[in-house]
Design a protein around this motif. Structure first.
Motif, PDB file in Angstrom:
ATOM      1  N   ALA A 124      -9.005   3.785 -22.271  1.00  0.00           N
ATOM      2  CA  ALA A 124     -10.414   3.835 -21.875  1.00  0.00           C
ATOM      3  C   ALA A 124     -10.796   2.596 -21.073  1.00  0.00           C
ATOM      4  O   ALA A 124     -11.574   2.681 -20.118  1.00  0.00           O
ATOM      5  CB  ALA A 124     -11.303   3.971 -23.108  1.00  0.00           C
ATOM      6  N   ALA A 125     -10.234   1.444 -21.430  1.00  0.00           N
ATOM      7  CA  ALA A 125     -10.533   0.217 -20.683  1.00  0.00           C
ATOM      8  C   ALA A 125      -9.938   0.264 -19.283  1.00  0.00           C
ATOM      9  O   ALA A 125     -10.554  -0.210 -18.322  1.00  0.00           O
ATOM     10  CB  ALA A 125      -9.996  -0.997 -21.440  1.00  0.00           C
ATOM     11  N   PHE A 129     -12.834   2.013 -30.032  1.00  0.00           N
ATOM     12  CA  PHE A 129     -11.467   2.211 -30.507  1.00  0.00           C
ATOM     13  C   PHE A 129     -10.783   0.888 -30.831  1.00  0.00           C
ATOM     14  O   PHE A 129      -9.958   0.837 -31.744  1.00  0.00           O
ATOM     15  CB  PHE A 129     -10.657   3.028 -29.503  1.00  0.00           C
ATOM     16  CG  PHE A 129     -10.854   4.502 -29.681  1.00  0.00           C
ATOM     17  CD1 PHE A 129     -10.237   5.169 -30.717  1.00  0.00           C
ATOM     18  CD2 PHE A 129     -11.676   5.214 -28.826  1.00  0.00           C
ATOM     19  CE1 PHE A 129     -10.427   6.520 -30.896  1.00  0.00           C
ATOM     20  CE2 PHE A 129     -11.874   6.566 -29.001  1.00  0.00           C
ATOM     21  CZ  PHE A 129     -11.246   7.221 -30.045  1.00  0.00           C
ATOM     22  N   PHE A 130     -11.109  -0.185 -30.120  1.00  0.00           N
ATOM     23  CA  PHE A 130     -10.548  -1.487 -30.487  1.00  0.00           C
ATOM     24  C   PHE A 130     -11.063  -1.934 -31.850  1.00  0.00           C
ATOM     25  O   PHE A 130     -10.308  -2.477 -32.661  1.00  0.00           O
ATOM     26  CB  PHE A 130     -10.855  -2.543 -29.431  1.00  0.00           C
ATOM     27  CG  PHE A 130     -10.004  -2.435 -28.203  1.00  0.00           C
ATOM     28  CD1 PHE A 130      -8.645  -2.216 -28.284  1.00  0.00           C
ATOM     29  CD2 PHE A 130     -10.568  -2.566 -26.952  1.00  0.00           C
ATOM     30  CE1 PHE A 130      -7.854  -2.115 -27.149  1.00  0.00           C
ATOM     31  CE2 PHE A 130      -9.793  -2.483 -25.808  1.00  0.00           C
ATOM     32  CZ  PHE A 130      -8.433  -2.255 -25.915  1.00  0.00           C
ATOM     33  N   LEU A 190     -17.233   4.877 -21.042  1.00  0.00           N
ATOM     34  CA  LEU A 190     -15.841   4.408 -21.160  1.00  0.00           C
ATOM     35  C   LEU A 190     -15.730   2.989 -21.716  1.00  0.00           C
ATOM     36  O   LEU A 190     -14.915   2.759 -22.615  1.00  0.00           O
ATOM     37  CB  LEU A 190     -15.124   4.519 -19.816  1.00  0.00           C
ATOM     38  CG  LEU A 190     -14.582   5.908 -19.483  1.00  0.00           C
ATOM     39  CD1 LEU A 190     -13.986   5.910 -18.085  1.00  0.00           C
ATOM     40  CD2 LEU A 190     -13.560   6.347 -20.486  1.00  0.00           C
ATOM     41  N   PRO A 191     -16.510   2.019 -21.244  1.00  0.00           N
ATOM     42  CA  PRO A 191     -16.407   0.701 -21.871  1.00  0.00           C
ATOM     43  C   PRO A 191     -16.816   0.697 -23.339  1.00  0.00           C
ATOM     44  O   PRO A 191     -16.214   0.013 -24.159  1.00  0.00           O
ATOM     45  CB  PRO A 191     -17.351  -0.178 -21.049  1.00  0.00           C
ATOM     46  CG  PRO A 191     -17.550   0.530 -19.785  1.00  0.00           C
ATOM     47  CD  PRO A 191     -17.358   1.980 -20.062  1.00  0.00           C
ATOM     48  N   SER A 246     -14.047   2.236 -25.358  1.00  0.00           N
ATOM     49  CA  SER A 246     -12.964   1.261 -25.465  1.00  0.00           C
ATOM     50  C   SER A 246     -13.245   0.264 -26.590  1.00  0.00           C
ATOM     51  O   SER A 246     -12.379  -0.013 -27.423  1.00  0.00           O
ATOM     52  CB  SER A 246     -12.795   0.534 -24.135  1.00  0.00           C
ATOM     53  OG  SER A 246     -11.855  -0.491 -24.251  1.00  0.00           O
ATOM     54  N   VAL A 265     -18.465  -2.505 -17.336  1.00  0.00           N
ATOM     55  CA  VAL A 265     -18.407  -3.430 -18.469  1.00  0.00           C
ATOM     56  C   VAL A 265     -19.503  -4.476 -18.341  1.00  0.00           C
ATOM     57  O   VAL A 265     -20.158  -4.835 -19.326  1.00  0.00           O
ATOM     58  CB  VAL A 265     -17.012  -4.095 -18.557  1.00  0.00           C
ATOM     59  CG1 VAL A 265     -16.964  -5.103 -19.683  1.00  0.00           C
ATOM     60  CG2 VAL A 265     -15.938  -3.044 -18.746  1.00  0.00           C
ATOM     61  N   THR A 281      -5.477   1.539 -30.734  1.00  0.00           N
ATOM     62  CA  THR A 281      -5.362   0.496 -29.715  1.00  0.00           C
ATOM     63  C   THR A 281      -4.976   1.089 -28.369  1.00  0.00           C
ATOM     64  O   THR A 281      -5.526   0.702 -27.327  1.00  0.00           O
ATOM     65  CB  THR A 281      -4.336  -0.560 -30.146  1.00  0.00           C
ATOM     66  OG1 THR A 281      -4.722  -1.078 -31.423  1.00  0.00           O
ATOM     67  CG2 THR A 281      -4.241  -1.683 -29.152  1.00  0.00           C
ATOM     68  N   GLY A 339     -12.054   2.573 -17.041  1.00  0.00           N
ATOM     69  CA  GLY A 339     -13.385   2.076 -16.735  1.00  0.00           C
ATOM     70  C   GLY A 339     -13.355   1.064 -15.604  1.00  0.00           C
ATOM     71  O   GLY A 339     -12.329   0.484 -15.276  1.00  0.00           O
ATOM     72  N   GLY A 361      -7.952   2.809 -26.888  1.00  0.00           N
ATOM     73  CA  GLY A 361      -8.873   1.798 -26.384  1.00  0.00           C
ATOM     74  C   GLY A 361      -8.404   1.197 -25.072  1.00  0.00           C
ATOM     75  O   GLY A 361      -9.206   0.967 -24.162  1.00  0.00           O
ATOM     76  N   CYS A 362      -7.100   0.957 -24.956  1.00  0.00           N
ATOM     77  CA  CYS A 362      -6.546   0.431 -23.699  1.00  0.00           C
ATOM     78  C   CYS A 362      -6.708   1.441 -22.567  1.00  0.00           C
ATOM     79  O   CYS A 362      -7.042   1.073 -21.439  1.00  0.00           O
ATOM     80  CB  CYS A 362      -5.074   0.077 -23.873  1.00  0.00           C
ATOM     81  SG  CYS A 362      -4.789  -1.408 -24.842  1.00  0.00           S
TER      82      CYS A 362
END
Length: 126
Positions: free
Chosen positions: A89-90, A50-51, A43-44, A47, A98, A83, A93, A86-87
């Motif tokens: 997934a962040a 995708f960012f 997941l990190p 993220s 991370v 974006t 997580g 990515g958010c």
């Protein structure tokens, strides 16, 4: 009917090339992430993927200056979608994941949080 329009044919090829490029920017690293990383680091890493893809898409959109649109979808919309993914997934997580992704040890911090010090001060007074 639509293929007969010459004005639609040329942007379609350019749009298809951009779509293929963006698909490869997402698919190839995603497969590598899934197969090479530990499951708690996926997941990190997704993220970050995708960012970075959102940044690349935004740079493409800036270079094209709004010329690459299909219907009502532009490259800016795709960058926004990257974006948002990515958010998501962040958010899903954990912070420890991370820290592990960046090679730091995930242990308790020596600094106490503001709420913890307040509770410990109050418990000491009682």
């Amino acid at each position: 009917m639509i293929v007969a329009h010459a004005s639609w044919n040329a942007p379609w090829r350019e749009t298809f090339c951009i779509f293929a490029l963006l698909s490869m920017l997402v698919a190839a690293p995603a497969l590598l992430i899934i197969f090479l990383l530990d499951s708690q680091l996926v997941l990190p890493a997704v993220s970050l993927l995708f960012f970075s893809d959102a940044m690349i898409t935004a740079l493409l959109a800036l270079a094209k200056s709004g010329a690459a649109t299909v219907g009502k979808i532009s490259l800016w919309d795709i960058a926004g979608a990257f974006t948002m993914i990515g958010c998501a997934a962040a958010i899903l997580g954990e912070p420890d994941q991370v820290a592990l992704l960046f090679g730091q040890t995930a242990g308790p911090h020596s600094d106490a949080a503001a709420g913890d010090s307040y509770l410990s001060d109050r418990a000491a007074r009682d």
